[in-house]
Design an enzyme around this catalytic site. Sequence first.
Site: not given
Ligand code: 13P
Length: 295
Positions: A81-82, A212
Amino acid sequence: MLVNLRDICAIAEQNNMAIAAVNSASLEAIRAAIEVSEETGYPIIIQHAEGHEQLVPLKYVGPIVRTLAERSSAQICLNLDHCEHLSYAQRALDLGFTGVMFDGSALPYEQNVEYSQRVADMCAEYGAGLECELGSMGSREGGERDEGGTAEEAGAIYTNPDQAKDFVEATGLDILACSFGTVHGIYKGEPHLNFDVRTEIRKRVKVPLVMHGGSGVSDEDYVKAINAGIRKVNYYTYGAKYAGEAACREIDSKRAKSDSAIIYWHDLTPVAYESFKRTFEHVVKVFANGANPVA
Ligand code: 13P
């Protein structure tokens, strides 16, 4: 079983549902996610954010989730993720991640395209799925958790629908993270989702879309977003907050019985696990949007 990011989102597309993508920042969250998926029969994405390296290093979380997913009867995708560094994506792919989300949203558009293309080539070598982001949520995953606010306060830039078409074609991504009013972190007021932006993107691109900043959104808005084509909802902050609050209540109740009560770490982990499980079960069922279990 371990499932590819592309394939798990295709299941969502076929069933007009979204897959919950929960972050793997603790063993309690990982265990809860796997059990909820096994018990409900809905697939799940367990994802490790590069920004959580300090909390749970990739070298531990990757093998743990991969092994558990391979042994599970549930359909589980292990997604990065990211990710902002190609070397980090390479390490995750070597560890067997079945999806990578490359986040070049803070880069100028041309560079976002260039780096996303490079990650697309890397993913292709491993047969992994690729998610990229266009537009910006403003606040970053893995940053201070109260930084969310409104989309405007967080400095969000909505995804440009025409640019989205070009971006999908140029990068060859499998799923697109787009910005239309959600933010990472805690909302300081009601989130206002701009469904017009999302509808215009949907008209121009055929790939599954990702929300997201998905925690803290109302169940009604989840359903609206899913019916408008969102196939993956990233959910972290509010689940972690509820688990933290449950742990605080446990401490308070022990201290209410005795001021000198010893609080052991192992007193708190089961409470956090139960909280994650309740939260994930709720969202997984909402995101299923009435579809039958698919396992
Ligand atoms: P939240 O911070 O709203 O839980 O989003 C999580 C997210 O988008 C992880 O990539």
